[in-house]
Design an enzyme around this catalytic site. Structure first.
Site, PDB file in Angstrom:
ATOM      1  N   LYS A 121      34.391  15.626  31.329  1.00  0.00           N
ATOM      2  CA  LYS A 121      35.594  16.479  31.370  1.00  0.00           C
ATOM      3  C   LYS A 121      35.257  17.853  31.943  1.00  0.00           C
ATOM      4  CE  LYS A 121      36.953  16.262  26.998  1.00  0.00           C
ATOM      5  NZ  LYS A 121      37.863  16.411  25.835  1.00  0.00           N
ATOM      6  N   LYS A 170      33.367  20.004  30.656  1.00  0.00           N
ATOM      7  CA  LYS A 170      33.379  20.950  29.537  1.00  0.00           C
ATOM      8  C   LYS A 170      31.991  20.930  28.897  1.00  0.00           C
ATOM      9  CE  LYS A 170      37.801  21.487  27.271  1.00  0.00           C
ATOM     10  NZ  LYS A 170      38.598  21.197  26.066  1.00  0.00           N
TER      11      LYS A 170
HETATM   12  N1  C2G Z   1      45.680  22.548  21.517  1.00  0.00           N
HETATM   13  C1  C2G Z   1      46.879  23.155  21.139  1.00  0.00           C
HETATM   14  N2  C2G Z   1      47.002  24.501  21.236  1.00  0.00           N
HETATM   15  C2  C2G Z   1      45.974  25.267  21.696  1.00  0.00           C
HETATM   16  C3  C2G Z   1      44.755  24.653  22.071  1.00  0.00           C
HETATM   17  C4  C2G Z   1      44.626  23.281  21.965  1.00  0.00           C
HETATM   18  O1  C2G Z   1      47.834  22.471  20.717  1.00  0.00           O
HETATM   19  N3  C2G Z   1      46.156  26.605  21.790  1.00  0.00           N
HETATM   20  C5  C2G Z   1      45.579  21.084  21.397  1.00  0.00           C
HETATM   21  C6  C2G Z   1      45.371  20.388  22.736  1.00  0.00           C
HETATM   22  O2  C2G Z   1      46.605  20.191  23.406  1.00  0.00           O
HETATM   23  C7  C2G Z   1      44.738  19.071  22.285  1.00  0.00           C
HETATM   24  C8  C2G Z   1      43.938  19.477  21.028  1.00  0.00           C
HETATM   25  O3  C2G Z   1      44.456  20.760  20.614  1.00  0.00           O
HETATM   26  O4  C2G Z   1      45.756  18.139  21.904  1.00  0.00           O
HETATM   27  C9  C2G Z   1      42.463  19.593  21.280  1.00  0.00           C
HETATM   28  O5  C2G Z   1      42.268  20.489  22.356  1.00  0.00           O
HETATM   29  P1  C2G Z   1      40.866  20.397  23.171  1.00  0.00           P
HETATM   30  O6  C2G Z   1      39.743  20.371  22.210  1.00  0.00           O
HETATM   31  O7  C2G Z   1      40.917  21.415  24.266  1.00  0.00           O
HETATM   32  O8  C2G Z   1      40.986  18.936  23.783  1.00  0.00           O
HETATM   33  P2  C2G Z   1      40.953  18.498  25.325  1.00  0.00           P
HETATM   34  O9  C2G Z   1      39.758  19.049  25.997  1.00  0.00           O
HETATM   35  O10 C2G Z   1      42.306  18.789  25.867  1.00  0.00           O
HETATM   36  O11 C2G Z   1      40.665  16.919  25.192  1.00  0.00           O
HETATM   37  O12 C2G Z   1      41.322  12.296  25.916  1.00  0.00           O
HETATM   38  C10 C2G Z   1      41.948  13.535  25.638  1.00  0.00           C
HETATM   39  C11 C2G Z   1      40.965  14.672  25.752  1.00  0.00           C
HETATM   40  O13 C2G Z   1      39.789  14.408  25.002  1.00  0.00           O
HETATM   41  C12 C2G Z   1      41.633  15.960  25.282  1.00  0.00           C
END
Ligand code: C2G
Length: 132
Positions: A44, A46
């Site tokens: 990803k 990341k």
């Molecule tokens: N999130 C949120 N509000 C934020 C930050 C994050 O609602 N201010 C939500 C994201 O939309 C996601 C969850 O928290 O649903 C986790 O965010 P991340 O750890 O950034 O996940 P991500 O990298 O988007 O991974 O297969 C799907 C991926 O693994 C998603």
């Protein structure tokens, strides 16, 4: 029992994550989190500050979370939904539309993302504070 699943990296856990997990749990009775492994995070583009094991330990301490499983690839969601008999798939709406194909297997819900906080913002703010 209505089972909900969501996926993410959940690094440097913050209130936006908690808002998502709380609302996801409110949609059912049992919440599963597919937690991105360090290797999958690389896919990803990341790099988490906390290791998978530490991010898992933190997530498992959250009252809304019932089970944490490893997210190792983009392609495991259908298998997970079948394996755990999931009723609802939930993600923040920054992913809106990206997982609509899962509608063939369960309900797909995108929840409004929490404005004003993100792991990237935390890292940037700390960097600015340190370096002026
Ligand atoms: N999130 C949120 N509000 C934020 C930050 C994050 O609602 N201010 C939500 C994201 O939309 C996601 C969850 O928290 O649903 C986790 O965010 P991340 O750890 O950034 O996940 P991500 O990298 O988007 O991974 O297969 C799907 C991926 O693994 C998603």
């Amino acid at each position: 029992m209505k089972k909900v699943i969501t996926y993410g990296t959940y690094d440097l856990l913050h209130w936006g994550h908690i808002n998502l997990l709380r609302r996801a749990k409110e949609l059912g009775d049992y919440l599963i989190v597919g937690l991105s492994t360090d290797e999958f995070n690389a896919q990803k583009h990341k790099e988490a500050y906390h290791s998978y094991e530490h991010r898992k330990l933190i997530l498992e301490a959250i009252r809304y979370v019932d089970l944490v499983i490893p997210e190792k690839s983009w392609d495991q969601k259908i298998e997970d939904i079948k394996k755990y008999d999931v009723d609802i798939f939930v993600m923040g709406d920054d992913w809106k539309g990206r997982f609509d194909f899962l509608n063939d297997y369960c309900e797909v819900i995108y929840l409004p993302r929490t404005v004003g906080i993100s792991t990237t913002k935390i890292k940037n703010d700390l960097f600015q504070a340190k370096n002026g």
